[in-house]
Design an enzyme around this catalytic site. Structure first.
Site, PDB file in Angstrom:
ATOM      1  N   LYS A 134       9.823   8.773  -5.148  1.00 14.12           N
ATOM      2  CA  LYS A 134      11.249   8.589  -4.919  1.00 14.12           C
ATOM      3  C   LYS A 134      11.582   9.377  -3.649  1.00 14.12           C
ATOM      4  O   LYS A 134      10.921  10.370  -3.313  1.00 14.12           O
ATOM      5  CB  LYS A 134      12.068   9.082  -6.098  1.00 14.12           C
ATOM      6  CG  LYS A 134      12.384  10.560  -6.057  1.00 14.12           C
ATOM      7  CD  LYS A 134      13.825  10.802  -5.625  1.00 14.12           C
ATOM      8  CE  LYS A 134      13.949  11.951  -4.655  1.00 14.12           C
ATOM      9  NZ  LYS A 134      15.251  11.997  -4.000  1.00 14.12           N
ATOM     10  N   THR A 191      11.449  14.501   1.787  1.00 15.72           N
ATOM     11  CA  THR A 191      12.080  14.790   0.511  1.00 15.72           C
ATOM     12  C   THR A 191      11.683  13.788  -0.496  1.00 15.72           C
ATOM     13  O   THR A 191      12.172  12.679  -0.508  1.00 15.72           O
ATOM     14  CB  THR A 191      13.579  14.677   0.590  1.00 15.72           C
ATOM     15  OG1 THR A 191      13.988  15.557   1.573  1.00 15.72           O
ATOM     16  CG2 THR A 191      14.208  15.047  -0.720  1.00 15.72           C
ATOM     17  N   GLU A 237      18.256   6.223   3.312  1.00 15.62           N
ATOM     18  CA  GLU A 237      19.715   6.130   3.168  1.00 15.62           C
ATOM     19  C   GLU A 237      20.384   5.550   4.408  1.00 15.62           C
ATOM     20  O   GLU A 237      20.303   6.100   5.498  1.00 15.62           O
ATOM     21  CB  GLU A 237      20.298   7.518   2.920  1.00 15.62           C
ATOM     22  CG  GLU A 237      20.099   7.998   1.496  1.00 15.62           C
ATOM     23  CD  GLU A 237      20.574   9.429   1.292  1.00 15.62           C
ATOM     24  OE1 GLU A 237      20.904  10.082   2.291  1.00 15.62           O
ATOM     25  OE2 GLU A 237      20.606   9.869   0.135  1.00 15.62           O
ATOM     26  N   ASN A 295      26.298  10.287   3.124  1.00 12.58           N
ATOM     27  CA  ASN A 295      26.108  11.727   3.069  1.00 12.58           C
ATOM     28  C   ASN A 295      27.368  12.536   3.311  1.00 12.58           C
ATOM     29  O   ASN A 295      27.316  13.753   3.430  1.00 12.58           O
ATOM     30  CB  ASN A 295      25.005  12.132   4.039  1.00 12.58           C
ATOM     31  CG  ASN A 295      23.650  11.663   3.527  1.00 12.58           C
ATOM     32  OD1 ASN A 295      23.192  12.130   2.491  1.00 12.58           O
ATOM     33  ND2 ASN A 295      23.051  10.714   4.220  1.00 12.58           N
TER      34      ASN A 295
END
Lengths: 384, 384
Positions: free
Chosen positions: B169, B180, B260, B379
């Site tokens: 993920k 990340t 993202e 974000n």
């Protein structure tokens, strides 16, 4: 005001046709003496624009009698032809201004990288600008160097019998070493180039080198300090250096306040660092964290993103001793949850982040901006 | 598929109520042996989440019998209580799974930094997950670790008698060292922990460590490789290492493809560098240049921004020997204008930037994403 606030300087700003939209794009700043002492600081980017390579050579002589600045094109990554164009610009100015040598004429350019300048417009523009030189031309010069700047930027400090003034442009590609900017400072103090150089480096280290709007380092950064000696006054070094730093600080703050697409100015103060270098490293790491910059834009006091940025540095600290305040609310204490984040009021443009490393007594302030959809739009919708 | 593609593993993914929206948020992966060899690679961020500190200790023993993973909270910057919660998580899993010791149970968490996990939901969730463990549970486990991921990510390579599979993920805060991410890889090959460790480090160095979506390094990155030995086969090291790297490469590419807000996947290849380190440094500098990322978003082949990024590095190169291609069109040659930029077709999601340093024969590939208004929105609009 601006570069003509000090005695002994004239300036002009005109539309030479370099910009397609017809806006002013050419500035000329002339030092009428009696002295022509000068110092310069340039980008630390190893890919340097032709005018930077040229002006670095000029400054080695310690004397500058005039500066030609253009917006509408950076003349960077333009090969031998680009350098020849800069040389021709200095030669033209020397010819038009008379009594000056091309070797004492600095050139600065800003705009899109990778395109040759329209010399058929720039060279006649120098002739036109020379006819408009005036002791009141400082503001027009400041306007002519704008690119995506929404306002022109000037600052002046006047002391007992002498003055330091200046102009700046810069709105994107703002990161230390230096920020993307053209800056011309002038003074009528009577000082030699070695003194000017020291004062300028002391000032830029603490001002322009500590703004980091978007982490991107330019190919064209140029900061010049010219002294005419026209006041006949030689100030003490400390007083002069303070005045130069005040003008630089004022201009640097204006750069952040007008950064492309920004909605917040972020003042990052790192305190209790083991060294000033540590404080600067941590401050820059925070300043460049895109996720934090987005959070600030969203008025979200997301201190976890501050800690994750600090954690990428080599600075001396213990993770469980870090403290972070946002707008004076210590939302993180000892590396963990501190005061209630709902107490943080982030409605205003200025946001203050304080990072306490609990590792010493050094500190540093870095200025940054938030990351916004407007920044993305300004830098994706067209080439710049 | 996923972590249950290899023999000897069961997994489950459930909604424990950690996420407010009721989505799956807890995964359990169990190694049923006969072996319990394991290796792990963790974030190089000095601010490490409690589960990272815990799992690093577990991995020192070289054995992992189960992994508990949760989304919905990072358990980072949560102080001593956060560490106690991780410890309690491992103890609970050991108790529920029976026959396992807490010291062989790794824990991984992902989500917002700076908040304690709801242990009243997490601990009962472990009990529930244990009842759903299945040799077909890999996909459910992959779904339960999603945060802002739009799709779950799995990969499998099957060789002669043995298999390497995995799940990942990661969607934001993607930068090297590691990106990340939470990743669990499993294999039924019969190998010891030292061999697993070498294969895992060789693989992550060239895959996860070379994706840089947004320059932000996480506090929680965890990549685990578990071997059950259930196939009874011990492959040659080279063949095994290749399989692990292929699975990592596949998952890393999926992370970039789902980053993202991204609209472009940027493959940056640095060639003719003096060393691999130089190539990686230059690639990362290009990958992190916000102005370039915006330009790519706008389908603008702005090679000047590539050069300005290269110029900030310490790599060996001469500015007037740099060449840059975008989608195979050499828009910059010898540091200056090359082929017509209008020849560059940037309509597709994948964009290839080739930077030729003309300084040697080393090379490296870094994957990045563009910078978009959607990234800013994701974000800034809420905490994550």
């Amino acid at each position: 005001m601006s570069v003509t606030a000090a005695q002994g300087f004239t300036a002009a700003g005109i539309a030479a046709g370099i910009k397609a939209n017809g806006n002013p794009d050419l500035a000329l700043v002339v030092n009428d003496g009696p002295r022509h002492a000068a110092a310069g600081v340039f980008t630390s980017n190893r890919v340097k624009a032709a005018p930077v390579l040229w002006s670095e050579q000029v400054l080695k002589g310690g004397a500058v009698s005039a500066v030609v600045l253009n917006s509408g094109g950076a003349n960077a990554c333009t090969g031998p032809q680009g350098f020849q164009d800069t040389h021709a610009t200095a030669e033209k100015a020397a010819q038009v201004l008379q009594g000056h040598s091309a070797g004492e004429i600095a050139v600065a350019s800003t705009g899109l990288i990778g395109e040759l300048l329209p010399m058929d417009k720039l060279l006649p523009g120098i002739e036109k600008a020379a006819t408009e030189l005036s002791a009141h031309g400082g503001e027009k010069a400041a306007i002519a160097i704008k690119t995506t700047d929404t306002v022109h930027k000037t600052a002046v400090v006047t002391k007992d019998g002498w003055t330091v003034g200046g102009m700046a442009k810069g709105a994107g590609m703002l990161a230390p070493g230096l920020a993307t900017m053209l800056v011309v400072l002038t003074t009528d103090a009577d000082l030699d180039s070695a003194t000017l150089d020291k004062a300028l480096r002391d000032a830029t280290r603490l001002t322009f080198d500590r703004v980091d709007s978007d982490g991107c380092m330019s190919t064209n950064d140029t900061v010049l300090l010219l002294a005419s000696g026209a006041s006949g006054t030689t100030p003490e070094y400390g007083e002069f250096a303070d005045a130069v730093r005040d003008v630089c600080d004022d201009l640097a703050r204006q750069l952040i306040g007008d950064a492309e697409g920004a909605s917040k100015d972020i003042r990052i103060e790192v305190v209790n660092a083991a060294s000033e270098d540590d404080a600067v490293e941590v401050g820059r790491s925070i300043a460049r964290n895109n996720l934090l910059k987005c959070a600030i834009h969203g008025e979200d006091p997301n201190w976890g993103r501050v800690l994750s940025a600090i954690g990428t540095t080599k600075a001396a600290f213990e993770p469980d001793r870090l403290n972070v305040a946002i707008n004076d609310v210590w939302v993180c204490r000892n590396g963990s949850v501190g005061e209630d984040r709902d107490l943080v009021d982030m409605r205003y443009r200025e946001v203050r982040i304080t990072a306490d490393l609990a590792a010493g007594s050094a500190s540093a302030v870095i200025w940054a901006n938030d990351l916004t959809a407007d920044y993305v739009h300004e830098n994706s919708a067209y080439s710049s």
